[in-house]
Design a protein around this motif. Structure first.
Motif, PDB file in Angstrom:
ATOM      1  N   SER A   1     -48.172   6.130  41.201  1.00 29.48           N
ATOM      2  CA  SER A   1     -47.514   7.133  40.356  1.00 29.48           C
ATOM      3  C   SER A   1     -48.439   8.327  40.110  1.00 29.48           C
ATOM      4  CB  SER A   1     -47.040   6.508  39.039  1.00 29.48           C
ATOM      5  OG  SER A   1     -48.088   5.816  38.429  1.00 29.48           O
TER       6      SER A   1
ATOM      7  N   GLN B   1     -49.993   9.911  31.892  1.00 31.93           N
ATOM      8  CA  GLN B   1     -49.559   8.601  32.389  1.00 31.93           C
ATOM      9  C   GLN B   1     -50.167   7.479  31.547  1.00 31.93           C
ATOM     10  OE1 GLN B   1     -47.541   7.773  34.715  1.00 31.93           O
ATOM     11  NE2 GLN B   1     -47.480   9.273  36.353  1.00 31.93           N
TER      12      GLN B   1
ATOM     13  N   LEU C   1     -43.171   4.329  37.905  1.00 28.51           N
ATOM     14  CA  LEU C   1     -43.193   5.087  39.163  1.00 28.51           C
ATOM     15  C   LEU C   1     -41.891   5.872  39.339  1.00 28.51           C
ATOM     16  CD1 LEU C   1     -44.693   5.578  41.864  1.00 28.51           C
ATOM     17  CD2 LEU C   1     -43.409   3.653  42.785  1.00 28.51           C
TER      18      LEU C   1
ATOM     19  N   THR D   1     -41.722   8.735  36.950  1.00 28.32           N
ATOM     20  CA  THR D   1     -42.623   9.790  37.425  1.00 28.32           C
ATOM     21  C   THR D   1     -41.978  10.583  38.555  1.00 28.32           C
ATOM     22  OG1 THR D   1     -44.439   8.305  36.931  1.00 28.32           O
ATOM     23  CG2 THR D   1     -44.962  10.239  38.232  1.00 28.32           C
TER      24      THR D   1
END
Lengths: 207, 322
Positions: free
Chosen positions: B165, B191, B312, B315
């Protein structure tokens, strides 16, 4: 799904709480004492072996050699000899065999003059049984030396006042006789008493 | 960026190798001392105090002791594999240093597959543990090795996905590019979930508590290295601590802006961040009890992998929209 998310969140929170505890301990001062270099101050309640109370007024002990302690002791480990100095009776020898002690504290309780107290001594490891035999009188003399007080000498039996010529042999000979005379009365309470004082002495010789 | 990237001279390679060997040795010595100090202070103890200032060279004394010890080879071991395992566990650890950017220019070779190189060689550690456990011909060692394989298979997946990610955001496998992309804001703020997942997986990948099942002392004696002694055991130890350094370095590069920081030179910032992450991992070790094996697998498959995948996907969506 909600229970799944809730489980993750509560679990994560509990992990953080645990880490909070450890980091708080991480910044706390350490409690370990580096023994030979640092020593612990024993708490006032600590009961080590007995020692003489040093009277700040007279700068010496208060013992009158009445032998109550040695007679009360259930383990018969107090070896006390007294001599007459003038009218007073003073201890000339006060030795305890601490390895036999059951820590009952009766000797301290029974003392009519409050001459005994518990020391704060905790370093009692030794290489032989003899190392556990503590000369309380010598210990008091050492304490007096450390404090810079006049050191109480071991009293010599003095033929004074009454002018008894037999005073000299008396502590040596009359004492055991006196002891034996007292024994029968005591024997009712403690039947094994007459044997016990002899055994530790023998064991000491062996070691 | 990447001045020494294209052509690396022989001299540069040798200098790099010597530097890496020195770093590995000093790092392991320091980390063992640090671990003992951290564990001690969390338990209100002083830790090693006798050899050197606050026991600073205690580890050197321990290393010398290990050097002087006899190398015991049990009779029924599978000898070639048994002897190869310590080497196999140690070599990939060295290779990983090839692409780690310690500073702007302090990097042996700036490859465009940097992340993949580290992760693929890190996977070799499992092979070495399996070799050691199997060749030892010892039930505890085999148990440790099997657990290690199951654990590493389970935790490699979320580890890769979380890193993916970040790689999606940067668009490059090159580690210097990833650091350069954090010139404005560290990825740990963009993140956070990936960072937490990465730290958990990294702890598991390095076989450290609470995921130290391959070498669970109370159950498996010492796990896969039960039958190893002297310097062979020391190599396993060295590899474990160097692996810690590598996963911490990866966390630094991916989430904490690598060598970037004000005032101090890049290498100092890099090492500060790396050792902060290592402290975090040690902090875990002295806080959490070891998980049970089913909990370990459940955590990975039911929580870490779904979360990493969701992260992921989110993202990717956000990147597409922006």
């Amino acid at each position: 799904m909600t229970s799944y998310v809730k489980e993750i969140l509560t679990g994560f929170y509990s992990l953080l709480a645990g880490m909070g505890v450890t980091i708080r301990y991480f910044v706390k001062p350490i409690v370990t004492v580096q023994y030979p270099r640092e020593k612990l101050q024993m708490s006032p309640a600590y009961r080590g072996h007995t020692e003489f109370v040093l009277d700040p007024e007279t700068q010496t002990h208060r013992c009158i050699a009445c032998e109550l302690c040695s007679r009360t002791c259930p383990s018969q480990l107090i070896h006390l000899e007294g001599v007459k100095v003038g009218k007073k009776k003073l201890p000339s020898k006060y030795v305890i065999e601490y390895h036999l002690c059951s820590l009952c504290g009766l000797c301290v309780e029974v003392c009519p003059t409050q001459a005994l107290q518990f020391s704060k001594e905790y370093r009692l490891a030794g290489y032989s049984r003899q190392d556990a035999v503590i000369d309380v009188f010598a210990r008091m003399q050492a304490q007096q030396r450390r404090l810079g007080w006049p050191v109480t000498p071991i009293p010599e039996p003095q033929p004074e006042a009454e002018g008894e010529a037999e005073a000299k042999p008396k502590p040596a000979k009359a004492k055991p006789a006196a002891k034996k005379a007292e024994k029968p009365a005591e024997a009712e309470a403690a039947p094994a008493a007459p044997e016990t004082p002899a055994t530790p002495a023998e064991e000491e010789e062996k070691s | 960026m990447a001045t020494a990237a294209q052509s690396v001279s022989i001299f540069g390679m040798i200098a790099g190798l010597i530097g890496v060997m020195a770093l590995v040795a000093v790092n392991a010595l320091f980390l063992i001392w640090m671990e003992r100090k951290v564990s001690a202070h969390m338990q209100l103890r002083p830790g090693p105090m006798e050899v050197g200032w606050h026991g600073a060279i205690q580890t050197i004394a321990d290393a010398l002791k290990l050097l002087g010890k006899e190398l015991i080879t049990p009779r029924d071991v599978d000898k070639p594999v048994y002897l190869a395992a310590p080497i196999v566990i140690f070599l990939p650890v060295l290779v990983s240093f090839l692409v780690i950017p310690f500073s702007q220019n302090l990097i042996i070779r700036d490859m465009n597959v940097g992340v993949l190189l580290i992760l693929s060689f890190a996977a070799l550690t499992v092979l070495a543990i399996l070799m050691a456990g199997w060749a030892s011909n010892n039930k505890y060692a085999v148990f440790g090795a099997i657990r290690s394989v199951a654990q590493n298979v389970a935790y490699e997946i979320p580890l890769l996905i979380t890193l993916m990610s970040v790689i999606l955001m940067v668009g490059s496998f090159r580690l210097t590019d990833i650091v350069a992309a954090q010139s404005r804001i560290w990825f740990v703020f963009l993140q956070p979930i990936a960072f937490i997942l990465y730290i958990i997986c990294a702890t598991a990948e390095t076989n450290r508590a609470p995921f130290d099942l391959p070498e669970a002392e109370s159950e498996l004696v010492a796990g896969f290295h039960t039958e190893y002694s002297g310097m062979r055991f020391a190599l396993f130890f060295l590899a474990e601590y160097t692996n810690m350094f590598i996963v911490a370095a990866l966390a630094t590069i991916f989430f904490l802006g690598g060598w970037r920081g004000p005032f101090l030179p890049g290498i100092v910032w890099f090492l500060i961040k790396v050792y902060a992450i290592i402290f975090l991992i040690m902090w875990f070790r002295w806080t959490f009890p070891r998980v049970r094996f089913d909990q370990l697998i459940t955590l990975s498959w039911k929580i870490l992998i779904p979360l990493a995948l969701a992260n992921l996907i989110v993202t990717a969506f956000v990147l597409k929209l922006v």
